[in-house]
Design a protein around this motif. Structure first.
Motif, PDB file in Angstrom:
ATOM      1  N   UNK A   1       0.837  -1.210   0.000  1.00  0.00           N
ATOM      2  CA  UNK A   1       0.000   0.000   0.000  1.00  0.00           C
ATOM      3  C   UNK A   1       0.872   1.259   0.000  1.00  0.00           C
ATOM      4  N   UNK A   2       1.884   1.269   0.871  1.00  0.00           N
ATOM      5  CA  UNK A   2       2.678   2.483   1.049  1.00  0.00           C
ATOM      6  C   UNK A   2       3.626   2.710  -0.126  1.00  0.00           C
ATOM      7  N   UNK A   3       4.100   1.636  -0.754  1.00  0.00           N
ATOM      8  CA  UNK A   3       5.068   1.779  -1.840  1.00  0.00           C
ATOM      9  C   UNK A   3       4.403   1.624  -3.214  1.00  0.00           C
ATOM     10  N   UNK A   4       3.985   0.406  -3.548  1.00  0.00           N
ATOM     11  CA  UNK A   4       3.508   0.124  -4.907  1.00  0.00           C
ATOM     12  C   UNK A   4       2.254   0.898  -5.275  1.00  0.00           C
ATOM     13  N   UNK A   5       1.264   0.906  -4.365  1.00  0.00           N
ATOM     14  CA  UNK A   5       0.002   1.555  -4.699  1.00  0.00           C
ATOM     15  C   UNK A   5       0.181   3.062  -4.868  1.00  0.00           C
ATOM     16  N   UNK A   6       0.989   3.672  -4.025  1.00  0.00           N
ATOM     17  CA  UNK A   6       1.221   5.111  -4.176  1.00  0.00           C
ATOM     18  C   UNK A   6       2.065   5.385  -5.415  1.00  0.00           C
TER      19      UNK A   6
ATOM     20  N   UNK B   1      -7.465   1.068  -2.384  1.00  0.00           N
ATOM     21  CA  UNK B   1      -6.711   0.342  -1.369  1.00  0.00           C
ATOM     22  C   UNK B   1      -6.037   1.304  -0.395  1.00  0.00           C
ATOM     23  N   UNK B   2      -5.573   2.437  -0.906  1.00  0.00           N
ATOM     24  CA  UNK B   2      -4.949   3.438  -0.034  1.00  0.00           C
ATOM     25  C   UNK B   2      -5.987   4.038   0.912  1.00  0.00           C
TER      26      UNK B   2
END
Length: 616
Positions: A153-158, A347-348
């Protein structure tokens, strides 16, 4: 062939997947809506006064130049200058168009610069917001999610939103302005020819609408599979010693191959569906060109006097037609990008909408200094409906007392420690410190006065000095060294190559288990807590080192309330009060001598321990 091989491997490895259970993210079935997009665009607000308007102005300049040039070429250069053989006008047009393109180039340079600065700032703010929010979520949140899932969430999704904010939004505006401008110009130049060309648009709209839901769900599946892959990678790396000690490398590789194949298939499926849009655009371009040439030729033959068009108008149409399908194609790509961004943003925002189970009241009191008197008043606690960890617990830990919690695994010892630190709230009853219900107190004001030392201590990457200072960031080097000396850590630290400036890797793998535990003691004691919780904290330390710590603790625990969770008799026999727990209930309590006289559960635990020592 590769695809078939991968599917074959997946069938072989499905049995391995069934051996493990881990929490995975589920697809969020929400309709595509502009409210979510508006929420995402809120992160542009801090930059809406300078960067965003400047980027939009630069975009408008370059777009207007692009729209003006075909008109100048078709209507002025061909229909006027060439028709009248006006060479000076033609030269002026060439110079003017050259200057316009130069002006457009400058606008594009600044547009690209500003939108990239804008996008990077937004991504920075969003990642900071998400990380900060996750930091304050309760332990229940982390109980049901793997570290890999949170990392995604914190890396890929952003990262998936990066292209949207750096180029996507401005490019979207530019393409919309370009399309509207072209449509208006085409209808002004020749409504008949414009209508003939636009006949293909309803078909494109229908196809894109049909593809929308399928593409969006495909990208959601990509995020889910990435989360699974990251979760397994994180678990595999952290558990590599266990894997190798049981010779399970092949088994683990087979399991990874199954997860990796699912990830591959999800990407392949999503990109295949996303790639379908561009060929439709190219097909539409071909149809539009055929209509322009055939119907345009007829209108030229008819001539302006009979409702036809001039050659210059036809040339302008040709220019605009080439420009027309380009933004439509980019809008198709942008739509796919938007679907990816929406899947990631869902998701974020799912994480951002997560509220801490342990929440702080608006009118919560701040306790600047506590004495350390702890009371459990008819406390019941359950991790879930089927598993009650504590049953109607009543206990008192007086200020400055050293209290031991003993019992078999699962008896509720660690749960009591977690409730004191307010990592969880009781299901019923109240946990009080100095008479204050912890639910009425500011969380930080309590936790800053409590130190916890766990059996599985965590050492951060950095220097020894930085790891100890983590307990109190404003502590001086001398205070850090003094804390290390008190717990007996200074001896081994001085033997390291760089002493207190020695770099240790994540989890302190270059240190032994006992050395890591000594550092955690120094870290906790440097914080100068009023309440100290030792949860099996001496389990990883040898007997000789434990004796040093016991000697140090006698001085350091004076005036502090200490809760010791341990199985070793040597650790708990000096406690002022001992609570014996079983299945979430207090069976016995008293000091060591009193409990031995009762010859109850505590007596049996001690006798069993001595028998084990004699057997050794």
């Amino acid at each position: 062939m590769v695809r078939n091989n991968r599917k074959g491997k997946q069938k072989e490895t499905n049995k391995h997947l069934n051996r493990f259970h881990y929490t995975v993210d589920q697809a969020i079935e929400k309709p595509f809506n502009w409210e979510q997009m508006a929420r995402m665009l809120q992160y542009l607000k801090p930059y809406s006064k300078r960067l965003l308007p400047a980027a939009i102005i630069a975009m408008l300049i370059s777009t207007l130049v692009r729209l003006a040039v075909p008109i100048l070429i078709g209507k002025v250069a061909i229909d006027i200058a060439l028709e009248n053989k006006d060479v000076p006008l033609l030269i002026q047009l060439v110079v003017g168009i050259g200057l316009l393109y130069l002006f457009s180039y400058v606008g594009n340079v600044f547009r690209i610069k500003w939108v990239n600065i804008l996008g990077q700032n937004v991504i920075y703010d969003l990642r900071k917001h998400l990380f900060s929010h996750v930091q304050r979520l309760s332990h229940r949140f982390f109980d049901s999610r793997s570290a890999g899932s949170i990392l995604v969430r914190i890396m890929n999704d952003i990262n998936s939103l990066q292209e949207l904010f750096t180029n996507g939004i401005i490019n979207l505006l530019m393409d919309i302005v370009t399309l509207l401008g072209i449509i208006i110009i085409l209808f002004v130049l020749s409504p008949k020819l414009a209508l003939a060309i636009m006949v293909i648009l309803p078909i494109m709209f229908y196809i894109s609408t049909k593809l929308r839901r399928s593409i969006r769900r495909s990208w959601q599946d990509v995020r889910i599979q990435q989360s699974r892959l990251n979760s397994h990678l994180n678990e595999s790396i952290q558990g590599i010693r266990i894997t190798q000690s049981f010779s399970q490398e092949k088994e683990n590789t087979a399991f990874f191959d199954g997860v990796n194949t699912d990830n591959y298939e999800s990407w392949r499926n999503a990109t295949k569906k996303s790639a379908m849009f561009r060929p439709f655009v190219e097909m539409s371009n071909a149809i539009g060109t055929a209509i322009l040439i055939s119907y345009g030729a007829i209108l030229i033959i008819q001539g302006p006097s009979n409702g036809g068009i001039e050659v210059g108008t036809f040339v302008s149409f040709a220019f605009f037609l080439g420009m027309f399908w380009e933004p439509i194609s980019r809008l198709g790509q942008m739509y796919n990008q938007l679907l990816m961004a929406m899947a990631a943003s869902e998701r974020i925002f799912e994480f951002l909408d997560e509220e801490p189970n342990v929440d702080e009241k608006k009118n919560a009191k701040k306790l600047d200094s506590i004495k350390g008197h702890i009371e459990f008043d008819h406390v019941q606690f359950a991790y879930d409906e089927k598993r009650i960890a504590l049953h109607d617990i009543n206990l008192e830990m007086k200020q400055g007392q050293t209290v031991a919690l003993v019992g078999h695994t699962g008896s509720g010892k660690t749960t009591i420690a977690n409730l004191i630190s307010r990592f969880y709230d009781p299901t019923k009853g109240a946990v009080k410190i100095d008479g204050h219900d912890l639910r009425d107190v500011k969380i930080d004001s309590i936790r800053q006065q409590i130190s916890v030392v766990l059996q599985d201590t965590f050492i951060f990457s950095g220097t020894i000095m930085e790891n100890i200072r983590f307990g109190r960031p404003d502590a001086s080097d001398e205070e850090v060294m003094e804390a290390a000396k008190v717990v007996g850590a200074d001896d081994f630290i001085q033997r390291l190559s760089e002493g207190y400036q020695t770099e240790v890797e994540e989890r302190g793998n270059v240190l032994s288990a006992g050395e890591r535990q000594l550092l955690s003691f120094a870290r906790a004691l440097l914080a100068d807590p009023r309440i100290l919780i030792l949860d099996e904290a001496t389990a990883s330390i040898d007997t000789e080192t434990e004796m040093k710590i016991q000697h140090a603790l006698k001085r350091l625990l004076k005036g502090r309330t200490a809760i010791i969770i341990a199985h070793r008799l040597s650790t708990i026999r000096e406690a002022d009060h001992i609570f014996v727990l079983e299945n979430g209930r207090i069976l016995e309590q008293g000091n060591h001598d009193e409990l031995m006289e009762q010859q109850g559960e505590y007596f049996d635990l001690v006798k069993t321990q001595f028998q084990m020592l004699d057997a050794i």
